[in-house]
Design a protein around this motif. Structure first.
Motif, PDB file in Angstrom:
ATOM      1  N   LEU A   1      84.256 -74.433  63.404  1.00 14.54           N
ATOM      2  CA  LEU A   1      85.723 -75.053  62.637  1.00 14.54           C
ATOM      3  C   LEU A   1      86.092 -76.124  63.553  1.00 14.54           C
ATOM      4  CD1 LEU A   1      86.920 -72.093  60.416  1.00 14.54           C
ATOM      5  CD2 LEU A   1      85.678 -73.652  59.741  1.00 14.54           C
ATOM      6  N   THR A   2      85.449 -76.244  65.162  1.00 13.81           N
ATOM      7  CA  THR A   2      86.793 -77.144  66.054  1.00 13.81           C
ATOM      8  C   THR A   2      86.882 -78.791  65.303  1.00 13.81           C
ATOM      9  OG1 THR A   2      84.842 -77.539  67.247  1.00 13.81           O
ATOM     10  CG2 THR A   2      85.772 -75.696  68.055  1.00 13.81           C
ATOM     11  N   SER A   3      85.875 -78.577  64.696  1.00  6.38           N
ATOM     12  CA  SER A   3      86.298 -80.804  64.254  1.00  6.38           C
ATOM     13  C   SER A   3      86.547 -80.486  63.441  1.00  6.38           C
ATOM     14  CB  SER A   3      84.309 -81.157  63.503  1.00  6.38           C
ATOM     15  OG  SER A   3      84.054 -80.335  62.910  1.00  6.38           O
ATOM     16  N   MET A   4      87.231 -79.897  62.491  1.00 12.54           N
ATOM     17  CA  MET A   4      87.957 -79.409  60.989  1.00 12.54           C
ATOM     18  C   MET A   4      89.535 -79.875  61.577  1.00 12.54           C
ATOM     19  SD  MET A   4      86.479 -76.969  58.638  1.00 12.54           S
ATOM     20  CE  MET A   4      87.342 -77.759  56.868  1.00 12.54           C
ATOM     21  N   GLU A   5      90.126 -80.291  60.373  1.00 11.88           N
ATOM     22  CA  GLU A   5      91.808 -80.387  60.759  1.00 11.88           C
ATOM     23  C   GLU A   5      92.412 -78.476  60.069  1.00 11.88           C
ATOM     24  OE1 GLU A   5      94.344 -82.485  61.090  1.00 11.88           O
ATOM     25  OE2 GLU A   5      92.458 -83.968  61.521  1.00 11.88           O
ATOM     26  N   PRO A   6      93.364 -78.595  60.957  1.00 11.64           N
ATOM     27  CA  PRO A   6      93.304 -76.646  60.962  1.00 11.64           C
ATOM     28  C   PRO A   6      94.328 -76.336  59.439  1.00 11.64           C
ATOM     29  CG  PRO A   6      94.581 -78.186  62.909  1.00 11.64           C
ATOM     30  CD  PRO A   6      93.945 -79.410  62.004  1.00 11.64           C
ATOM     31  N   SER A   7      94.233 -77.270  58.807  1.00 14.02           N
ATOM     32  CA  SER A   7      94.822 -77.269  57.481  1.00 14.02           C
ATOM     33  C   SER A   7      93.148 -76.516  56.660  1.00 14.02           C
ATOM     34  CB  SER A   7      95.682 -77.472  56.783  1.00 14.02           C
ATOM     35  OG  SER A   7      94.797 -78.955  56.617  1.00 14.02           O
ATOM     36  N   ASP A   8      92.398 -77.604  56.280  1.00 13.93           N
ATOM     37  CA  ASP A   8      90.901 -76.938  56.365  1.00 13.93           C
ATOM     38  C   ASP A   8      90.657 -75.954  56.806  1.00 13.93           C
ATOM     39  OD1 ASP A   8      91.475 -79.120  54.738  1.00 13.93           O
ATOM     40  OD2 ASP A   8      90.226 -80.927  55.566  1.00 13.93           O
ATOM     41  N   ALA A   9      90.726 -76.028  57.809  1.00 13.38           N
ATOM     42  CA  ALA A   9      89.648 -74.792  58.766  1.00 13.38           C
ATOM     43  C   ALA A   9      90.144 -73.221  58.551  1.00 13.38           C
ATOM     44  CB  ALA A   9      89.580 -75.202  59.801  1.00 13.38           C
ATOM     45  N   LYS A  10      91.727 -73.241  57.580  1.00 16.64           N
ATOM     46  CA  LYS A  10      91.761 -71.908  57.637  1.00 16.64           C
ATOM     47  C   LYS A  10      92.247 -71.802  56.522  1.00 16.64           C
ATOM     48  CE  LYS A  10      96.744 -70.270  56.878  1.00 16.64           C
ATOM     49  NZ  LYS A  10      96.749 -68.918  55.799  1.00 16.64           N
ATOM     50  N   ARG A  11      91.775 -72.600  54.952  1.00 18.17           N
ATOM     51  CA  ARG A  11      91.163 -71.965  53.736  1.00 18.17           C
ATOM     52  C   ARG A  11      89.702 -71.907  53.661  1.00 18.17           C
ATOM     53  NH1 ARG A  11      91.768 -78.073  50.433  1.00 18.17           N
ATOM     54  NH2 ARG A  11      90.749 -76.548  49.182  1.00 18.17           N
ATOM     55  N   VAL A  12      88.809 -72.602  54.878  1.00 11.96           N
ATOM     56  CA  VAL A  12      87.469 -71.939  54.716  1.00 11.96           C
ATOM     57  C   VAL A  12      87.314 -70.668  55.435  1.00 11.96           C
ATOM     58  CG1 VAL A  12      85.559 -72.624  56.299  1.00 11.96           C
ATOM     59  CG2 VAL A  12      86.289 -75.071  55.717  1.00 11.96           C
ATOM     60  N   VAL A  13      88.369 -70.561  55.742  1.00 15.89           N
ATOM     61  CA  VAL A  13      88.666 -68.728  57.366  1.00 15.89           C
ATOM     62  C   VAL A  13      88.761 -67.662  55.930  1.00 15.89           C
ATOM     63  CG1 VAL A  13      89.653 -67.279  58.415  1.00 15.89           C
ATOM     64  CG2 VAL A  13      88.696 -69.645  58.978  1.00 15.89           C
ATOM     65  N   ASP A  14      89.799 -68.704  55.175  1.00 10.39           N
ATOM     66  CA  ASP A  14      90.149 -67.551  53.653  1.00 10.39           C
ATOM     67  C   ASP A  14      88.488 -68.107  52.637  1.00 10.39           C
ATOM     68  OD1 ASP A  14      93.030 -67.509  54.782  1.00 10.39           O
ATOM     69  OD2 ASP A  14      94.308 -69.037  54.013  1.00 10.39           O
ATOM     70  N   PHE A  15      88.520 -68.431  52.650  1.00  9.21           N
ATOM     71  CA  PHE A  15      87.210 -68.337  51.972  1.00  9.21           C
ATOM     72  C   PHE A  15      85.903 -67.652  52.478  1.00  9.21           C
ATOM     73  CE2 PHE A  15      82.838 -69.663  50.766  1.00  9.21           C
ATOM     74  CZ  PHE A  15      82.839 -69.219  49.708  1.00  9.21           C
ATOM     75  N   ALA A  16      85.736 -67.823  53.295  1.00 10.00           N
ATOM     76  CA  ALA A  16      85.088 -66.341  54.096  1.00 10.00           C
ATOM     77  C   ALA A  16      85.494 -65.065  54.483  1.00 10.00           C
ATOM     78  CB  ALA A  16      84.642 -67.392  55.922  1.00 10.00           C
TER      79      ALA A  16
ATOM     80  N   GLY B   1      79.803 -57.556  53.559  1.00 11.49           N
ATOM     81  CA  GLY B   1      79.385 -57.921  54.990  1.00 11.49           C
ATOM     82  C   GLY B   1      80.742 -57.966  55.679  1.00 11.49           C
ATOM     83  N   SER B   2      80.401 -58.063  56.984  1.00 11.95           N
ATOM     84  CA  SER B   2      81.254 -58.685  57.744  1.00 11.95           C
ATOM     85  C   SER B   2      81.815 -60.209  58.708  1.00 11.95           C
ATOM     86  CB  SER B   2      82.289 -57.723  59.627  1.00 11.95           C
ATOM     87  OG  SER B   2      80.429 -57.844  60.407  1.00 11.95           O
ATOM     88  N   ILE B   3      82.837 -60.446  59.032  1.00 10.32           N
ATOM     89  CA  ILE B   3      83.110 -61.828  60.177  1.00 10.32           C
ATOM     90  C   ILE B   3      83.953 -61.619  61.133  1.00 10.32           C
ATOM     91  CG2 ILE B   3      85.688 -61.268  58.927  1.00 10.32           C
ATOM     92  CD1 ILE B   3      85.499 -64.858  58.813  1.00 10.32           C
ATOM     93  N   GLU B   4      83.321 -62.356  62.180  1.00 15.16           N
ATOM     94  CA  GLU B   4      84.095 -61.603  63.571  1.00 15.16           C
ATOM     95  C   GLU B   4      84.575 -63.168  64.048  1.00 15.16           C
ATOM     96  OE1 GLU B   4      82.035 -59.149  65.608  1.00 15.16           O
ATOM     97  OE2 GLU B   4      80.923 -58.073  64.513  1.00 15.16           O
ATOM     98  N   ARG B   5      85.484 -62.913  64.846  1.00 19.44           N
ATOM     99  CA  ARG B   5      85.771 -64.627  65.618  1.00 19.44           C
ATOM    100  C   ARG B   5      84.704 -64.089  66.762  1.00 19.44           C
ATOM    101  NH1 ARG B   5      90.735 -65.438  68.618  1.00 19.44           N
ATOM    102  NH2 ARG B   5      90.319 -66.650  70.138  1.00 19.44           N
ATOM    103  N   VAL B   6      84.139 -65.226  66.814  1.00 15.93           N
ATOM    104  CA  VAL B   6      83.419 -65.285  68.507  1.00 15.93           C
ATOM    105  C   VAL B   6      84.060 -66.017  69.127  1.00 15.93           C
ATOM    106  CG1 VAL B   6      80.294 -66.239  68.835  1.00 15.93           C
ATOM    107  CG2 VAL B   6      81.158 -65.351  66.923  1.00 15.93           C
ATOM    108  N   ALA B   7      84.149 -66.837  68.735  1.00 14.19           N
ATOM    109  CA  ALA B   7      85.386 -68.278  70.313  1.00 14.19           C
ATOM    110  C   ALA B   7      86.307 -68.446  69.239  1.00 14.19           C
ATOM    111  CB  ALA B   7      84.073 -68.929  71.158  1.00 14.19           C
TER     112      ALA B   7
END
Length: 145
Positions: free
Chosen positions: A84-99, A108-114
């Protein structure tokens, strides 16, 4: 041709007049445009991985509209790395919520890699971290104390 002459020709100091290195049959085949033929036992890694179910997808979404592609891959049982490094912070937050909802719904599981990079793992996938591997090697053969 002597070894000094061969070395000079290889370095480009003298003209190489020895024609034995050039195979006319090879040159004719190259002009004919023959396709490369490989050994049937050799497979492209992606084909082999797809047949055995060992695929990992990497997705770098530009907007929240790309979340559907992430969901389809994950629903098919493919682990997904979401960058998500190339996304706007607000859209990135929405994608993380969706994921997060996607992984919860499909167990499943979700992990922060970096920073702003996440790994979505299906229920049947085990993620082994480097810490677990280093702990098991400390208890291994070489640690005889």
């Amino acid at each position: 041709m002597g070894s000094v002459r061969k070395a000079s020709a290889w370095l480009g100091l003298v003209e190489d007049s020895d024609e034995r290195y050039y195979d006319e049959e090879y040159a004719e085949g190259a002009e004919a445009g023959d396709a490369w033929v490989t050994d049937p036992r050799v497979r492209v890694a992606s084909e082999s991985a797809q047949e055995q179910g060992r695929r990992i997808a990497t997705v770098s979404p530009d907007s929240f509209r790309d979340a559907r592609g992430i969901g389809e891959l994950f629903r098919d049982g493919v682990p997904v790395i979401v960058n998500l490094t190339s996304m706007e912070p607000s859209d990135a937050k929405r994608v993380v919520d969706f994921a997060a909802g996607l992984t919860f719904g499909l167990r499943g599981s979700i992990e922060r890699v970096a920073t702003r990079v996440f790994l979505l793992s299906p229920a049947d996938t085990q993620v082994v971290s480097g810490e677990a591997a280093s702990r098991s090697s400390q208890d291994g053969f070489f640690n005889q104390s």
